[in-house]
Write an enzyme that holds these catalytic residues in place. Structure first.
Site, PDB file in Angstrom:
ATOM      1  N   TRP A 130      88.021  47.395  15.069  1.00  0.00           N
ATOM      2  CA  TRP A 130      88.485  47.885  13.463  1.00  0.00           C
ATOM      3  C   TRP A 130      89.149  47.338  12.848  1.00  0.00           C
ATOM      4  O   TRP A 130      90.248  47.698  13.409  1.00  0.00           O
ATOM      5  CB  TRP A 130      87.974  48.778  12.991  1.00  0.00           C
ATOM      6  CG  TRP A 130      87.857  49.423  11.640  1.00  0.00           C
ATOM      7  CD1 TRP A 130      87.557  49.216  11.267  1.00  0.00           C
ATOM      8  CD2 TRP A 130      88.654  50.722  11.161  1.00  0.00           C
ATOM      9  NE1 TRP A 130      87.328  49.569   9.404  1.00  0.00           N
ATOM     10  CE2 TRP A 130      88.410  50.819   9.355  1.00  0.00           C
ATOM     11  CE3 TRP A 130      89.551  52.334  11.781  1.00  0.00           C
ATOM     12  CZ2 TRP A 130      88.662  52.050   8.624  1.00  0.00           C
ATOM     13  CZ3 TRP A 130      89.965  52.686  10.676  1.00  0.00           C
ATOM     14  CH2 TRP A 130      89.878  52.979   9.602  1.00  0.00           C
ATOM     15  N   ASP A 211      86.386  57.019  18.701  1.00  0.00           N
ATOM     16  CA  ASP A 211      86.427  57.310  17.496  1.00  0.00           C
ATOM     17  C   ASP A 211      85.105  57.488  17.471  1.00  0.00           C
ATOM     18  O   ASP A 211      83.792  55.950  17.738  1.00  0.00           O
ATOM     19  CB  ASP A 211      87.027  55.244  16.544  1.00  0.00           C
ATOM     20  CG  ASP A 211      87.290  55.608  16.135  1.00  0.00           C
ATOM     21  OD1 ASP A 211      86.241  56.690  14.972  1.00  0.00           O
ATOM     22  OD2 ASP A 211      87.694  54.031  14.751  1.00  0.00           O
ATOM     23  N   LYS A 246      80.613  58.286   6.938  1.00  0.00           N
ATOM     24  CA  LYS A 246      78.988  57.458   7.507  1.00  0.00           C
ATOM     25  C   LYS A 246      77.971  58.568   7.356  1.00  0.00           C
ATOM     26  O   LYS A 246      76.644  58.701   6.018  1.00  0.00           O
ATOM     27  CB  LYS A 246      79.309  57.462   7.878  1.00  0.00           C
ATOM     28  CG  LYS A 246      80.455  56.328   8.104  1.00  0.00           C
ATOM     29  CD  LYS A 246      80.589  54.979   7.351  1.00  0.00           C
ATOM     30  CE  LYS A 246      82.026  54.558   7.820  1.00  0.00           C
ATOM     31  NZ  LYS A 246      83.201  53.573   7.508  1.00  0.00           N
TER      32      LYS A 246
HETATM   33  C1  LMR Z   1      84.860  49.691   7.655  1.00  0.00           C
HETATM   34  O1  LMR Z   1      85.089  49.099   8.381  1.00  0.00           O
HETATM   35  O2  LMR Z   1      84.619  49.307   6.538  1.00  0.00           O
HETATM   36  C2  LMR Z   1      84.373  50.774   7.209  1.00  0.00           C
HETATM   37  O3  LMR Z   1      85.328  51.681   7.875  1.00  0.00           O
HETATM   38  C3  LMR Z   1      85.734  51.119   5.531  1.00  0.00           C
HETATM   39  C4  LMR Z   1      87.303  50.823   6.438  1.00  0.00           C
HETATM   40  O4  LMR Z   1      87.789  51.903   5.645  1.00  0.00           O
HETATM   41  O5  LMR Z   1      87.897  49.756   6.657  1.00  0.00           O
END
Ligand code: LMR
Length: 396
Positions: A130, A211, A246
């Site tokens: 992420w 996570d 989510k």
């Molecule tokens: C994402 O990965 O798009 C979501 O988890 C929202 C974010 O805060 O980035």
């Protein structure tokens, strides 16, 4: 003092959401930020949450502050969801949970905890991960490194490379694992692979940190906890960051949790006392409302059943869009094989689109995709599929 400051670049994900909002094109398509959209392209509140809101209107308001780590009832429910109600970790009080502002809050508190208690520990993240993970650990001053995860040519998990890398990570370091619905790839280990990773963890002695932001969006609420539960063996320390953005649609309420597990109850207590110090110095104590909604839904059998159905509805719609996307691309004459999209799970898939293709889609078609090529499948609808696939056929 501020005159000489430089503009920071926009956030890779939320910056894109802002650009989407400003786009006047009525046919724009948002496959960027990880927010669920229904068949009409809207993000409705879940029915169970709306019912809980109504009940809370009539309930007594929270008086004063919540405890630093939130309401104990909330923590107990989080542990049940993560480990399963009958887990010995719960019975033996080896876990302690803090209600945090979202999953991001949980990650940041965990990062502060690691930095203050284990200052030399490195945080190992999957490659890719992420986009915000790196920011969070850097902000806390935690050094990061990467282990292999995604095999771009096979569109799958680079399991052997991952396993080899994890064997070499020393005891005292922390390994961040995505519990399910890996963000950004949509590729998760199988249950057998989770077991092998857990065995490697036992051998190597690093601290597992899960996570778990998409529980229920992959295969099922229980099934998606398989990785965490495989790792949750008695005697092992671990950390789990949960998010209810989510799976409860509680994006803007910021509802998450950090659970610390100790080899014994005393260790968990001590770790929790340090985590509470980090929270107190950060945001003091959590906001009450979102946590109360989760507690209301999970403790009422009727609302809990509606919630399970709501989550199934989200999961089924996303999977239906995966199928339709692959079919429609074929129908548009795209010969490149995109069938792997059907095998990936959760909101995201790694499309393999290049930065140039992503830019063309945004500039010429008002289709918004994160520049890594990650697509939010939940942004697809039966109505926008034709336009989306026609545009993709043009840029491929
Ligand atoms: C994402 O990965 O798009 C979501 O988890 C929202 C974010 O805060 O980035």
């Amino acid at each position: 003092m501020f005159e000489k400051l430089e503009m920071a670049p926009p956030d890779a994900i939320l910056g894109l959401a802002a650009a989407f909002n400003e786009d006047p094109n009525p046919d724009k398509i948002n496959l960027g930020v990880g927010v669920y959209m229904d068949a009409h392209g809207r993000t409705p509140g879940l029915a169970c949450v709306q019912a809980a809101e109504k009940r809370l209107l009539d309930a007594a308001p929270v008086e004063g502050y919540l405890p630093i780590d939130g309401a104990p009832e909330y923590g107990a429910l989080v542990q049940e969801l993560v480990f399963g109600a009958e887990h010995p970790i719960i019975a033996e009080k080896c876990a302690a949970t803090s209600h945090t502002p979202g999953g991001t809050g949980a990650l940041r508190v965990a990062a502060d905890f690691v930095k203050t208690q284990f200052p030399g520990a490195k945080m190992w993240m999957s490659d890719p991960t992420w986009a915000n993970h790196g920011n969070i650990f850097a902000a806390a001053g935690v050094e990061t490194a990467e282990y292999p995860y995604y095999d771009a040519s096979a569109h799958g998990l680079a399991f052997e490379a991952m396993a080899e890398a994890l064997k070499k990570i020393p005891a005292g370091d922390v390994v961040l694992l995505h519990g399910c619905c890996h963000n950004p790839s949509g590729v998760d280990p199988t249950n057998e692979q989770w077991q092998r990773l857990s065995d490697i963890c036992t051998e190597a002695g690093w601290l597992p940190f899960f996570d778990l932001a998409y529980q229920g969006l992959g295969t099922g609420i229980e099934e998606d906890a398989a990785g965490v539960r495989t790792f949750a063996v008695p005697g092992r320390d671990m950390l789990v960051a949960s998010s209810f953005s989510k799976n409860f649609g509680l994006y803007c309420q910021r509802v998450g949790a950090l659970t610390v597990v100790g080899a014994a109850a005393e260790a968990a207590k001590a770790a929790q006392s340090q985590i509470k110090k980090c929270i107190r110095a950060n945001y003091s104590n959590p906001p009450a409302h979102g946590g109360r909604l989760v507690v209301t839904v999970l403790t009422d059998p009727e609302l809990r059943t509606i919630w399970q159905e709501d989550v199934k509805g989200i999961r089924d719609r996303i999977n239906a869009m995966r199928e339709l996307f692959v079919e429609t691309l074929k129908a548009k004459g795209v010969t490149q094989d995109f069938s792997f999209i059907k095998d990936q799970r959760g909101m995201f898939s790694f499309s393999g689109l290049t930065k140039d293709q992503v830019n063309l889609l945004q500039d010429n078609h008002s289709i918004y995709i994160v520049n890594s090529g990650r697509i939010n499948v939940a942004g697809m609808t039966e109505d926008n599929m034709d336009r989306l696939c026609a545009a993709l056929a043009e840029v491929l």
